[in-house]
Design a protein around this motif. Structure first.
Motif, PDB file in Angstrom:
ATOM      1  N   TYR A 167      50.716  33.125  42.829  1.00 21.70           N
ATOM      2  CA  TYR A 167      49.571  32.221  42.775  1.00 21.70           C
ATOM      3  C   TYR A 167      48.885  32.221  44.125  1.00 21.70           C
ATOM      4  O   TYR A 167      49.458  32.659  45.118  1.00 21.70           O
ATOM      5  CB  TYR A 167      49.981  30.811  42.330  1.00 21.70           C
ATOM      6  CG  TYR A 167      51.011  30.107  43.192  1.00 21.70           C
ATOM      7  CD1 TYR A 167      52.369  30.387  43.056  1.00 21.70           C
ATOM      8  CD2 TYR A 167      50.630  29.127  44.102  1.00 21.70           C
ATOM      9  CE1 TYR A 167      53.312  29.735  43.832  1.00 21.70           C
ATOM     10  CE2 TYR A 167      51.560  28.463  44.875  1.00 21.70           C
ATOM     11  CZ  TYR A 167      52.905  28.763  44.732  1.00 21.70           C
ATOM     12  OH  TYR A 167      53.838  28.097  45.501  1.00 21.70           O
ATOM     13  N   ILE A 204      47.332  39.274  41.576  1.00 19.64           N
ATOM     14  CA  ILE A 204      46.463  38.218  41.084  1.00 19.64           C
ATOM     15  C   ILE A 204      45.035  38.564  41.466  1.00 19.64           C
ATOM     16  O   ILE A 204      44.755  38.887  42.622  1.00 19.64           O
ATOM     17  CB  ILE A 204      46.898  36.833  41.619  1.00 19.64           C
ATOM     18  CG1 ILE A 204      46.029  35.723  41.023  1.00 19.64           C
ATOM     19  CG2 ILE A 204      46.900  36.787  43.140  1.00 19.64           C
ATOM     20  CD1 ILE A 204      46.596  34.325  41.253  1.00 19.64           C
ATOM     21  N   SER A 205      44.161  38.517  40.493  1.00 13.87           N
ATOM     22  CA  SER A 205      42.768  38.869  40.738  1.00 13.87           C
ATOM     23  C   SER A 205      42.036  37.721  41.431  1.00 13.87           C
ATOM     24  O   SER A 205      42.567  36.600  41.556  1.00 13.87           O
ATOM     25  CB  SER A 205      42.080  39.196  39.419  1.00 13.87           C
ATOM     26  OG  SER A 205      41.901  38.005  38.648  1.00 13.87           O
ATOM     27  N   GLY A 222      41.977  34.865  39.217  1.00 13.72           N
ATOM     28  CA  GLY A 222      43.230  34.191  38.889  1.00 13.72           C
ATOM     29  C   GLY A 222      44.074  34.873  37.828  1.00 13.72           C
ATOM     30  O   GLY A 222      45.153  34.377  37.484  1.00 13.72           O
ATOM     31  N   SER A 223      43.622  36.006  37.307  1.00 15.76           N
ATOM     32  CA  SER A 223      44.438  36.734  36.328  1.00 15.76           C
ATOM     33  C   SER A 223      45.631  37.364  37.038  1.00 15.76           C
ATOM     34  O   SER A 223      45.490  37.901  38.129  1.00 15.76           O
ATOM     35  CB  SER A 223      43.607  37.816  35.658  1.00 15.76           C
ATOM     36  OG  SER A 223      42.542  37.246  34.946  1.00 15.76           O
ATOM     37  N   THR A 224      46.783  37.309  36.370  1.00 12.92           N
ATOM     38  CA  THR A 224      48.005  37.805  36.993  1.00 12.92           C
ATOM     39  C   THR A 224      48.594  38.968  36.220  1.00 12.92           C
ATOM     40  O   THR A 224      48.365  39.139  35.009  1.00 12.92           O
ATOM     41  CB  THR A 224      49.051  36.683  37.095  1.00 12.92           C
ATOM     42  OG1 THR A 224      49.310  36.175  35.773  1.00 12.92           O
ATOM     43  CG2 THR A 224      48.564  35.562  37.983  1.00 12.92           C
ATOM     44  N   ASN A 225      49.382  39.743  36.935  1.00 15.49           N
ATOM     45  CA  ASN A 225      50.056  40.901  36.352  1.00 15.49           C
ATOM     46  C   ASN A 225      51.409  41.032  37.041  1.00 15.49           C
ATOM     47  O   ASN A 225      51.507  40.814  38.255  1.00 15.49           O
ATOM     48  CB  ASN A 225      49.218  42.165  36.586  1.00 15.49           C
ATOM     49  CG  ASN A 225      49.860  43.395  35.983  1.00 15.49           C
ATOM     50  OD1 ASN A 225      50.175  43.424  34.808  1.00 15.49           O
ATOM     51  ND2 ASN A 225      50.087  44.406  36.811  1.00 15.49           N
TER      52      ASN A 225
END
Length: 116
Positions: free
Chosen positions: A70, A51-52, A55-58
């Motif tokens: 999260y 998670i960046s 808030g971007s997830t991979n």
């Protein structure tokens, strides 16, 4: 002193759930990308989810739809909710903190065992 402290691992039956937590201290948590990696015996360490800072997830293909990463920037904690666990999810799970221009930091790991 930077510390990443994982918790929440344990023994669970197939199909069960666990939530891992990683509490960070000593870093400006909100600017760090956070990740969960795992390593099974005899295997290389692999990325499970990240998670960046924004808030971007991979996710790894093997956990998509089952795991959710999260973060709580107030608590300086990143979580990994793991549902529908499979025996092949058995591994030591490590928390990682990374930021451009800084070294990576690792937690000590927490064991997850999925077995009946």
């Amino acid at each position: 002193q930077v510390q990443l402290v994982e918790s929440g691992g344990g023994l669970v039956q197939p199909g069960g759930s666990l939530r891992l937590s990683c509490a960070a201290s000593g870093i400006m948590f909100r600017i760090y990308a956070m990740g969960w990696y795992r390593q099974a015996p005899g295997d290389q360490r692999e990325l499970v989810a990240s998670i960046s800072s924004g808030g971007s997830t991979n996710y790894a293909d093997s956990v998509k739809g089952r795991f959710t990463i999260y973060r709580d920037n107030v608590k300086k904690t990143v979580y990994l909710q793991m549902n529908s666990l499979k025996p092949e999810d058995t591994a030591v799970y490590y928390c990682n903190a990374g930021h451009v221009g800084s070294r990576d930091y690792w937690g000590q790991g927490t064991q997850v065992t999925v077995s009946s």
